[in-house]
Design a protein around this motif. Structure first.
Motif, PDB file in Angstrom:
ATOM      1  N   ILE A  67       1.004  -1.500   0.290  1.00  0.00           N
ATOM      2  CA  ILE A  67       0.394  -0.079   0.020  1.00  0.00           C
ATOM      3  C   ILE A  67       1.125   1.283   0.480  1.00  0.00           C
ATOM      4  O   ILE A  67       1.955   0.802  -0.038  1.00  0.00           O
ATOM      5  CB  ILE A  67      -1.033   0.044   0.908  1.00  0.00           C
ATOM      6  CG1 ILE A  67      -0.385  -0.245   2.291  1.00  0.00           C
ATOM      7  CG2 ILE A  67      -2.131  -1.494   0.800  1.00  0.00           C
ATOM      8  CD1 ILE A  67      -1.250   0.009   3.831  1.00  0.00           C
ATOM      9  N   THR A  68       0.424   2.838  -0.785  1.00  0.00           N
ATOM     10  CA  THR A  68       1.684   3.696   0.041  1.00  0.00           C
ATOM     11  C   THR A  68       0.824   4.144   0.791  1.00  0.00           C
ATOM     12  O   THR A  68       1.765   5.181   0.975  1.00  0.00           O
ATOM     13  CB  THR A  68       0.612   4.324  -2.072  1.00  0.00           C
ATOM     14  OG1 THR A  68      -0.658   5.051  -1.386  1.00  0.00           O
ATOM     15  CG2 THR A  68       0.530   3.604  -2.999  1.00  0.00           C
ATOM     16  N   ASP A  89      -4.181   3.528  -2.559  1.00  0.00           N
ATOM     17  CA  ASP A  89      -5.025   2.911  -1.981  1.00  0.00           C
ATOM     18  C   ASP A  89      -6.647   2.645  -2.309  1.00  0.00           C
ATOM     19  O   ASP A  89      -6.376   1.285  -3.120  1.00  0.00           O
ATOM     20  CB  ASP A  89      -4.991   2.887  -0.619  1.00  0.00           C
ATOM     21  CG  ASP A  89      -2.788   3.237  -0.287  1.00  0.00           C
ATOM     22  OD1 ASP A  89      -2.277   2.752  -1.229  1.00  0.00           O
ATOM     23  OD2 ASP A  89      -3.206   3.490   0.845  1.00  0.00           O
ATOM     24  N   MET A 137      -7.429   0.014   5.953  1.00  0.00           N
ATOM     25  CA  MET A 137      -5.581   0.250   5.352  1.00  0.00           C
ATOM     26  C   MET A 137      -5.380   1.487   5.349  1.00  0.00           C
ATOM     27  O   MET A 137      -4.216   2.180   4.904  1.00  0.00           O
ATOM     28  CB  MET A 137      -6.554  -0.436   3.959  1.00  0.00           C
ATOM     29  CG  MET A 137      -5.263   0.147   3.259  1.00  0.00           C
ATOM     30  SD  MET A 137      -5.794  -0.172   1.129  1.00  0.00           S
ATOM     31  CE  MET A 137      -6.553  -2.491   1.379  1.00  0.00           C
ATOM     32  N   ARG A 138      -6.540   2.854   5.452  1.00  0.00           N
ATOM     33  CA  ARG A 138      -6.415   4.139   5.601  1.00  0.00           C
ATOM     34  C   ARG A 138      -5.557   4.368   6.394  1.00  0.00           C
ATOM     35  O   ARG A 138      -4.607   4.933   6.714  1.00  0.00           O
ATOM     36  CB  ARG A 138      -7.774   4.740   5.669  1.00  0.00           C
ATOM     37  CG  ARG A 138      -8.537   5.814   5.000  1.00  0.00           C
ATOM     38  CD  ARG A 138      -8.837   6.846   5.128  1.00  0.00           C
ATOM     39  NE  ARG A 138      -9.296   6.503   6.271  1.00  0.00           N
ATOM     40  CZ  ARG A 138      -9.543   7.097   7.666  1.00  0.00           C
ATOM     41  NH1 ARG A 138      -8.444   8.007   7.660  1.00  0.00           N
ATOM     42  NH2 ARG A 138     -10.787   6.773   8.653  1.00  0.00           N
ATOM     43  N   GLY A 153      -2.122   3.290   6.911  1.00  0.00           N
ATOM     44  CA  GLY A 153      -0.873   3.657   6.434  1.00  0.00           C
ATOM     45  C   GLY A 153      -0.300   5.276   6.284  1.00  0.00           C
ATOM     46  O   GLY A 153       0.947   5.718   6.346  1.00  0.00           O
ATOM     47  N   ARG A 203       3.527   0.077   4.523  1.00  0.00           N
ATOM     48  CA  ARG A 203       3.353   0.217   3.183  1.00  0.00           C
ATOM     49  C   ARG A 203       3.358  -0.932   3.009  1.00  0.00           C
ATOM     50  O   ARG A 203       3.340  -1.468   1.712  1.00  0.00           O
ATOM     51  CB  ARG A 203       4.574   0.173   3.390  1.00  0.00           C
ATOM     52  CG  ARG A 203       5.094   1.857   3.564  1.00  0.00           C
ATOM     53  CD  ARG A 203       4.325   3.291   2.811  1.00  0.00           C
ATOM     54  NE  ARG A 203       4.407   4.346   2.528  1.00  0.00           N
ATOM     55  CZ  ARG A 203       3.253   5.187   3.291  1.00  0.00           C
ATOM     56  NH1 ARG A 203       2.534   4.295   3.856  1.00  0.00           N
ATOM     57  NH2 ARG A 203       4.005   6.570   3.554  1.00  0.00           N
TER      58      ARG A 203
END
Length: 343
Positions: A138-139, A145, A257-258, A261, A267
């Motif tokens: 993930i970025t 994302d 996820m959000r 990150g 990552r």
């Protein structure tokens, strides 16, 4: 001189420093798992490390899971998805493997299992492909994302947002357990104890959080996440019956996820282990994650048989059906006694 030592409290900081510094090691190799397994389930652990010139050069987390219902096995590591010895040199790896086989002989345990994530152990038998893991970069950029999620799954996340769902991130393992217990009961699976979730939080105070999704201030889904290096690992999670119509589970994992990150610099998103041909397996693929087979390798004593203690085993179908009919309160009392043999 290379030698094997049993882990004690004094060596735990050096053990964890080695795990953190070794790319092949995982969150499940960390030393606090030893105390969680002992205190939550009563299983005896055999954590050993290879030492050379006063430094740790290899670690082996190992526990004996022995129950009347499900048999006896040495596993690296029960209640964890990855395991096996990790070492800085081939010599240390061989010595740790030899130590594990010798322990199996000395204790009379019928089987020894290493739960490998990436490759199988040479010369070991391997369980038929059943468990798969799902890992993807993930970025940390929410827009990027979100766009990386396949269109249909992205629409489900946005449905959750449109339904007014919100999330909180805290360490409330008690609220999580309430949601989780309802879900596993509906699936016909014995539940872990609330104590186990609490012990995990205490063992990894800075490496865990709980993400909970709320609808009109009521929890509809929740998950316990672990954080290791630049990885986030959502591990124990579930949703209420209301979650499905609200897209609560879809929104839940997006929020994990959000948040990971943006707030923790994660990552890599490790979606955890799922069995093939299950709803969880399909759900993770819908997010665009590629299924990667896990390599659960084993050795048996002469005449021993490999146990198959998982809900996919056909012999458990009647047990699962009966378990669903138990009152939830009773299932929560009985479940922890049973599940200690299903790690």
């Amino acid at each position: 001189m290379l030698r094997i030592r049993e882990l004690d409290a004094g060596a735990e900081p050096a053990w964890d420093a080695f795990v953190q510094a070794t790319p092949e090691a995982t969150f499940f190799h960390l030393a606090p798992w030893r105390h969680v397994i002992e205190r939550a389930f009563g299983h005896r652990t055999h954590y050993a490390y290879a030492e050379q010139d006063g430094a740790i050069v290899g670690v082996l987390p190992l526990a004996r899971m022995k129950t009347l219902l499900f048999g006896d096995a040495l596993i690296s590591t029960p209640f964890c998805v990855y395991g096996g010895p990790v070492a800085a040199t081939p010599e240390a790896a061989r010595l740790l493997e030899s130590h594990a086989r010798d322990l199996m002989r000395r204790t009379g345990v019928p089987s020894l299992e290493f739960r490998r994530r990436d490759v199988a152990d040479e010369g070991w038998d391997e369980r038929p492909a059943l468990h798969y893991t799902f890992r993807r970069a993930i970025t940390g950029n929410a827009d990027a994302d979100m766009k990386a999620i396949p269109r249909k799954q992205r629409a489900m996340v946005r449905k959750g947002i449109a339904n007014g769902l919100t999330s909180v991130s805290d360490r409330d393992t008690r609220r999580l357990h309430h949601v989780y217990a309802r879900m596993v009961h509906a699936l016909g699976t014995p539940v872990f104890s609330e104590k186990y979730f609490r012990l995990l939080g205490e063992a990894f105070p800075d490496a865990h959080d709980v993400t909970t999704v709320l609808h009109e201030d009521k929890p509809v889904s929740a998950v316990l996440n672990f954080h290791f290096r630049e990885e986030v690992l959502p591990y124990y999670g579930g949703g209420t019956p209301e979650a499905r119509g609200l897209a609560g589970n879809d929104f839940l994992y997006w929020e994990v996820m959000r948040r990971a990150g943006a707030e923790r610099g994660a990552r890599l998103f490790d979606f955890g282990r799922s069995k093939a041909n299950t709803g969880a397996f399909d759900f993770k693929r819908n997010w665009g994650f590629e299924a990667q087979p896990l390599h659960y390798c084993y050795q048996l004593r002469e005449g021993a048989k490999l146990s198959e203690n998982n809900p996919s085993n056909p012999k458990f179908k009647l047990m699962i059906a009966a378990w669903r009919k138990l009152p939830l309160q009773l299932a929560n009392v009985i479940g922890p006694t049973i599940v200690r043999g299903l790690g």
